[in-house]
Design a protein around this motif. Structure first.
Motif, short mmCIF file in Angstrom:
data_model
loop_
_atom_site.label_atom_id
_atom_site.label_comp_id
_atom_site.label_asym_id
_atom_site.label_seq_id
_atom_site.Cartn_x
_atom_site.Cartn_y
_atom_site.Cartn_z
N ASN A 1 0.87 -1.17 0.00
CA ASN A 1 0.00 0.00 0.00
C ASN A 1 0.91 1.22 0.00
OD1 ASN A 1 0.94 0.17 2.58
ND2 ASN A 1 -0.96 -0.49 3.54
N ASN A 2 0.38 2.37 0.06
CA ASN A 2 1.17 3.58 -0.07
C ASN A 2 2.14 3.74 1.10
OD1 ASN A 2 0.31 4.47 -2.48
ND2 ASN A 2 -1.36 5.72 -1.67
N GLU A 3 1.68 3.45 2.28
CA GLU A 3 2.52 3.63 3.46
C GLU A 3 3.68 2.65 3.42
OE1 GLU A 3 2.26 2.76 8.14
OE2 GLU A 3 0.42 3.46 7.24
N LEU A 4 3.43 1.39 3.09
CA LEU A 4 4.48 0.37 3.01
C LEU A 4 5.44 0.73 1.86
CD1 LEU A 4 5.45 -2.25 4.28
CD2 LEU A 4 3.99 -3.47 2.68
N HIS A 5 4.90 1.24 0.84
CA HIS A 5 5.68 1.62 -0.32
C HIS A 5 6.63 2.75 0.05
CE1 HIS A 5 6.58 1.54 -4.53
NE2 HIS A 5 6.13 2.78 -4.77
N LEU A 6 6.17 3.72 0.77
CA LEU A 6 7.00 4.85 1.17
C LEU A 6 8.07 4.40 2.16
CD1 LEU A 6 4.39 7.72 1.62
CD2 LEU A 6 6.14 7.53 -0.11
N ARG A 7 7.75 3.49 3.07
CA ARG A 7 8.76 2.99 4.00
C ARG A 7 9.84 2.22 3.27
NH1 ARG A 7 6.43 -0.32 8.81
NH2 ARG A 7 4.50 -0.30 7.72
N THR A 8 9.47 1.45 2.25
CA THR A 8 10.45 0.66 1.48
C THR A 8 11.38 1.61 0.74
OG1 THR A 8 8.78 -1.04 1.16
CG2 THR A 8 10.69 -1.15 -0.25
N ILE A 9 10.82 2.67 0.20
CA ILE A 9 11.65 3.63 -0.54
C ILE A 9 12.58 4.33 0.44
CG2 ILE A 9 11.57 5.80 -1.85
CD1 ILE A 9 9.04 4.77 -3.18
N SER A 10 12.11 4.71 1.60
CA SER A 10 12.94 5.39 2.58
C SER A 10 14.06 4.48 3.06
CB SER A 10 12.11 5.84 3.80
OG SER A 10 11.16 6.78 3.42
N ALA A 11 13.73 3.22 3.27
CA ALA A 11 14.75 2.27 3.73
C ALA A 11 15.81 2.10 2.67
CB ALA A 11 14.11 0.94 4.06
N ASN A 12 15.41 2.03 1.42
CA ASN A 12 16.38 1.88 0.32
C ASN A 12 17.25 3.12 0.19
OD1 ASN A 12 15.71 -0.72 -0.45
ND2 ASN A 12 14.12 -0.05 -1.87
N ILE A 13 16.66 4.28 0.37
CA ILE A 13 17.43 5.52 0.29
C ILE A 13 18.43 5.56 1.44
CG2 ILE A 13 17.29 8.04 0.52
CD1 ILE A 13 14.69 7.92 -1.05
#
Length: 184
Positions: A161-173
């Motif tokens: 979902n959007n929240e999980l998606h944003l956390r994954t992107i932040s973790a990768n960054i």
């Protein structure tokens, strides 16, 4: 015949007065003229005729001699031609025998080279089949991998979902930032 004798007798009785006359007896004059002409021809023509006959005889003898020489030359040439013919026939037989053995040798060489060519073609065929099999296997692997990747992306997209998606992107960054600091 009586006229002939009369004409000779009348020659003895010519007048001596010096007169000139013509004898009108045709038979008598023709015989006299012919006998005189034959006598002159025989007397003067005998040498000429014998010379002509001798010349003709010599020409005939020379022609016969030349013909014999030509005949002997022709026989000699015929014998030479026969000898050459027999020599050529022997050479032809030798060429024929050598030709047959050469043909057999070439036939065996051709058969051997054909077998070698067939073996090479068989090897090329097997290599081509193996290559095509490997290529087909690689294509199947790529398609399976693409389908698995599309399936995984589809699953991820449906689960995120959007929240999980944003956390994954932040973790990768954050991971990229940490890697950058380590490399600096």
């Amino acid at each position: 015949m009586q006229n002939v004798t009369d004409s000779f007798v009348s020659l003895g009785h010519w007048p001596s007065a010096g007169s000139f006359g013509f004898n009108t007896d045709i038979l008598a004059t023709n015989l006299i003229n012919l006998s005189v002409v034959f006598g002159v021809l025989i007397f003067f023509g005998k040498g000429v005729l014998s010379d002509l006959l001798d010349n003709r005889k010599q020409k005939i003898l020379n022609t016969i001699r030349n013909s014999e020489e030509l005949r002997e030359g022709a026989i000699e040439q015929l014998e030479k031609a026969r000898a050459r013919l027999s020599k050529v026939e022997m050479e032809a037989d030798q060429f024929r025998v050598n030709g047959y053995s050469e043909i057999e040798r070439e036939k065996l060489n051709l058969i051997n080279s054909t077998y070698k060519t067939l073996e090479q073609l068989e090897n090329y065929k097997n290599e081509t089949i193996n290559f095509e099999q490997q290529r087909a296997i690689n294509q199947v692997r790529q398609r399976v991998f693409q389908q698995a990747l599309q399936g995984a992306l589809g699953t991820l997209n449906s689960c995120l979902n959007n929240e999980l998606h944003l956390r994954t992107i932040s973790a990768n960054i954050g991971m990229f930032g940490a890697m950058k600091e380590v490399t600096d």
